[in-house]
Structures are given as C-alpha cells and as structure tokens.
Design a protein around this motif. Sequence first.
Motif, PDB file in Angstrom:
ATOM      1  N   ARG A 149      -3.466   7.751  13.932  1.00 27.62           N
ATOM      2  CA  ARG A 149      -3.085   7.641  13.176  1.00 27.62           C
ATOM      3  C   ARG A 149      -2.506   6.519  12.594  1.00 27.62           C
ATOM      4  O   ARG A 149      -2.367   6.103  11.681  1.00 27.62           O
ATOM      5  CB  ARG A 149      -2.098   9.245  12.456  1.00 27.62           C
ATOM      6  CG  ARG A 149      -1.298   9.266  12.895  1.00 27.62           C
ATOM      7  CD  ARG A 149      -0.565  10.400  12.128  1.00 27.62           C
ATOM      8  NE  ARG A 149       0.668  10.941  12.688  1.00 27.62           N
ATOM      9  CZ  ARG A 149       1.977  10.935  12.243  1.00 27.62           C
ATOM     10  NH1 ARG A 149       2.289  10.054  11.144  1.00 27.62           N
ATOM     11  NH2 ARG A 149       3.492  10.757  13.186  1.00 27.62           N
ATOM     12  N   ALA A 186      -2.643   6.892   5.136  1.00 26.09           N
ATOM     13  CA  ALA A 186      -3.472   7.338   4.249  1.00 26.09           C
ATOM     14  C   ALA A 186      -4.594   6.660   3.782  1.00 26.09           C
ATOM     15  O   ALA A 186      -6.087   6.479   3.919  1.00 26.09           O
ATOM     16  CB  ALA A 186      -2.826   7.526   2.943  1.00 26.09           C
ATOM     17  N   ALA A 230      -6.824   6.531   7.005  1.00 29.98           N
ATOM     18  CA  ALA A 230      -7.807   7.872   7.168  1.00 29.98           C
ATOM     19  C   ALA A 230      -8.780   8.126   6.037  1.00 29.98           C
ATOM     20  O   ALA A 230      -9.491   8.224   6.478  1.00 29.98           O
ATOM     21  CB  ALA A 230      -6.695   8.958   6.780  1.00 29.98           C
ATOM     22  N   SER A 231      -8.758   7.315   5.146  1.00 25.79           N
ATOM     23  CA  SER A 231      -9.779   7.323   4.034  1.00 25.79           C
ATOM     24  C   SER A 231     -10.165   6.620   4.781  1.00 25.79           C
ATOM     25  O   SER A 231     -12.351   6.998   4.137  1.00 25.79           O
ATOM     26  CB  SER A 231      -9.092   6.898   2.555  1.00 25.79           C
ATOM     27  OG  SER A 231     -10.041   6.840   1.477  1.00 25.79           O
ATOM     28  N   ASP A 285     -12.649   8.388   7.235  1.00 24.33           N
ATOM     29  CA  ASP A 285     -13.269   9.461   6.625  1.00 24.33           C
ATOM     30  C   ASP A 285     -14.470   9.150   5.755  1.00 24.33           C
ATOM     31  O   ASP A 285     -15.324  10.047   5.729  1.00 24.33           O
ATOM     32  CB  ASP A 285     -12.227  10.201   6.107  1.00 24.33           C
ATOM     33  CG  ASP A 285     -11.022  10.991   7.076  1.00 24.33           C
ATOM     34  OD1 ASP A 285     -11.322  10.702   8.300  1.00 24.33           O
ATOM     35  OD2 ASP A 285     -10.508  11.963   6.627  1.00 24.33           O
ATOM     36  N   SER A 297     -12.804  11.828  -2.555  1.00 24.97           N
ATOM     37  CA  SER A 297     -13.092  12.166  -1.489  1.00 24.97           C
ATOM     38  C   SER A 297     -11.203  10.739  -1.014  1.00 24.97           C
ATOM     39  O   SER A 297     -10.170  11.093  -0.887  1.00 24.97           O
ATOM     40  CB  SER A 297     -13.386  11.572   0.189  1.00 24.97           C
ATOM     41  OG  SER A 297     -11.822  12.190   1.111  1.00 24.97           O
ATOM     42  N   GLU A 298     -12.026   9.946  -1.864  1.00 24.54           N
ATOM     43  CA  GLU A 298     -10.298   8.550  -1.605  1.00 24.54           C
ATOM     44  C   GLU A 298      -9.613   9.466  -3.156  1.00 24.54           C
ATOM     45  O   GLU A 298      -7.720   9.247  -2.383  1.00 24.54           O
ATOM     46  CB  GLU A 298     -10.967   7.107  -2.202  1.00 24.54           C
ATOM     47  CG  GLU A 298      -9.974   6.272  -2.555  1.00 24.54           C
ATOM     48  CD  GLU A 298     -10.544   5.390  -2.614  1.00 24.54           C
ATOM     49  OE1 GLU A 298     -10.625   4.269  -2.118  1.00 24.54           O
ATOM     50  OE2 GLU A 298     -11.180   5.632  -4.381  1.00 24.54           O
ATOM     51  N   GLU A 323      -8.538  12.458  -3.567  1.00 30.27           N
ATOM     52  CA  GLU A 323      -7.825  13.659  -3.510  1.00 30.27           C
ATOM     53  C   GLU A 323      -7.329  13.185  -1.625  1.00 30.27           C
ATOM     54  O   GLU A 323      -5.800  13.248  -2.151  1.00 30.27           O
ATOM     55  CB  GLU A 323      -9.442  14.582  -2.679  1.00 30.27           C
ATOM     56  CG  GLU A 323      -9.836  14.833  -3.384  1.00 30.27           C
ATOM     57  CD  GLU A 323     -11.073  16.078  -3.206  1.00 30.27           C
ATOM     58  OE1 GLU A 323     -11.228  15.526  -1.671  1.00 30.27           O
ATOM     59  OE2 GLU A 323     -12.177  16.444  -3.665  1.00 30.27           O
ATOM     60  N   ARG A 324      -7.222  12.273  -1.938  1.00 27.62           N
ATOM     61  CA  ARG A 324      -6.416  11.585  -0.339  1.00 27.62           C
ATOM     62  C   ARG A 324      -5.382  10.990  -0.496  1.00 27.62           C
ATOM     63  O   ARG A 324      -4.204  10.674  -0.303  1.00 27.62           O
ATOM     64  CB  ARG A 324      -6.728  10.998   1.137  1.00 27.62           C
ATOM     65  CG  ARG A 324      -6.073  10.318   1.889  1.00 27.62           C
ATOM     66  CD  ARG A 324      -6.824  10.245   3.174  1.00 27.62           C
ATOM     67  NE  ARG A 324      -7.286  10.988   3.134  1.00 27.62           N
ATOM     68  CZ  ARG A 324      -7.116  12.174   4.739  1.00 27.62           C
ATOM     69  NH1 ARG A 324      -6.381  11.802   4.820  1.00 27.62           N
ATOM     70  NH2 ARG A 324      -8.223  12.062   4.930  1.00 27.62           N
TER      71      ARG A 324
END
Length: 269
Positions: free
Chosen positions: A106, A218, A221-222, A225, A237-238, A240-241
């Motif tokens: 991460r 974050a 991860a974005s 993802d 999705s972006e 939301e994260r």
Amino acid sequence: MGRSGGTEHLTVEREGATLVLTLNRPEAKNALSLPLLVGLYDGWLEADADDDIRSIVLTGAGGDFCAGMDLKALAGNGMEGDAYRDRMKADPELHWKAMLRNHRPRKPVIAAVEGYCVAGGTEILQGTDIRVAGESATFGLFEVKRGLFPIGGSTVRLQRQIPRTHALEMLLTGRPYTAAEAASIGLIGQVVPDGTALERALAIAEQVNACGPLAVEAVKASVYDTAEMTETDGLKSELERGWPVFGTDDAKEGAKAFAEKRPPVYRRT
C-alpha cells in the motif's frame, strides 16, 4: 541507515520513514534465491504493517539490480536456500508475492536500478511505482532466448505500461535495452548518472514522505483500482475513495500548515 531485519540475500534498512530493501547477492548479480524471495516478501509485509513507514525503496547491491532467475540453479539442483523451503511450502505463492506479481504494497515503491535489471529483474520492476536508473543500466526480458516464458506477469503488465509494439518487441526479441531506451518507451521515469540511482530514489521518497500518508495511499490505490475501468466507473470510484480523505485530521492539518507557513505534521488520522 538503521538495520531492521532481512536474510542473507536481502538487506532491510530504515532511512527515516523509508524502508530500503536491497537485493544482496552480488556474486550472482542478485539472481533470485529462496533467501532473497523470502526476505523480499517479508519486507513488503513489514512496510504494510508499520504505519511509520511511508515509502519503500528497492535496490540491488554490488552495482546490479537483479539478473532474474538463477539459470545455473535451474539447470542443476534448484534454488539456493534449503532453510527457507518450509516457508515456500507453507505459502505456494510466496515467490509471486515477493516479485510483486500477486502482491501490491500500500506504500509507494521506488526502484533504484544500477547495472543489470533483466528477465525476472525487469518483471519485478513492473510491480514498482516509480523507477530511477543509472545511465549504464540494462533492461530486457531474455526468457524467450532460453526457451522460457516470462511468467512473472510481463505478458500482461508490460503492454499496459508501455505501448504494445514496444512491449512485444521486448518480449519477442529477448534483446537488451539501455536505460535511455527504457526511458524513451516509458519503462522507467528517470535516468541519472551511474552510482546515483539510490540517492535520487531516496530523494523522491523524502518528497513522498513529506505528503499526507492517508492521501498518498489513497491516490496509489485509486490509480491501480481504476486502471481497467471505464472513465465513468473510474471517476465514480475515485470520488468514493478520495472524498473521505477531505474529512481527515490530516487534511485539516495540511490546510492549517499552509496558512501558517510551516511544514505539516501528519498523524494518519
């Protein structure tokens, strides 16, 4: 740097908030061995578990990054490191996780490449996030020249990281690439004078470490993802994260520090 574990073929050190993992089998150009793979995977786990670690630098000892699979061992009695076979037996995917094929830390991973970064070395490289190389570094996927398959993820990842024509040329010719060529096709980001890749990677890591860790993780991860999503799904999705990051204490601290003209003190809250 402060030493914090590792194996006979993988050195783990701390440089402030950066975990430095050094492939340490220079007599074999850091070719893969069981101690190296186990140490590497344990390093990724250490970084994931320790919130004080904000970035990871991956490099190699002795002037090389990694020459990939140990072909001499493959032709003989297998990989060196009998003491680690129980670890491999307990987790049959450990080697894939170590090579970043089946595991993504991460925290940002910055590669500092000198010398040979070929075959499995180039495959590991594709699992890193930011890549710096000395000007004499050599890259390439040599597997087809030996009648082998680059099973560390290259037939999937490479065409997603560089243009397909370049990916196929690298995969199908098995030829070496200079650092300048690797940069020109987008495989690496920066070329620096020989012997300074680690210094530059650590400088980049310091820039990462100065940022809000919740925001950094974050964002990373974005990016991964959403890579295969449609633009519409990716933007959803972006949001939301990313939106929850604005409600953190770290976000308030970043704005407050800016207004007060001082460095921010982030606490991962």
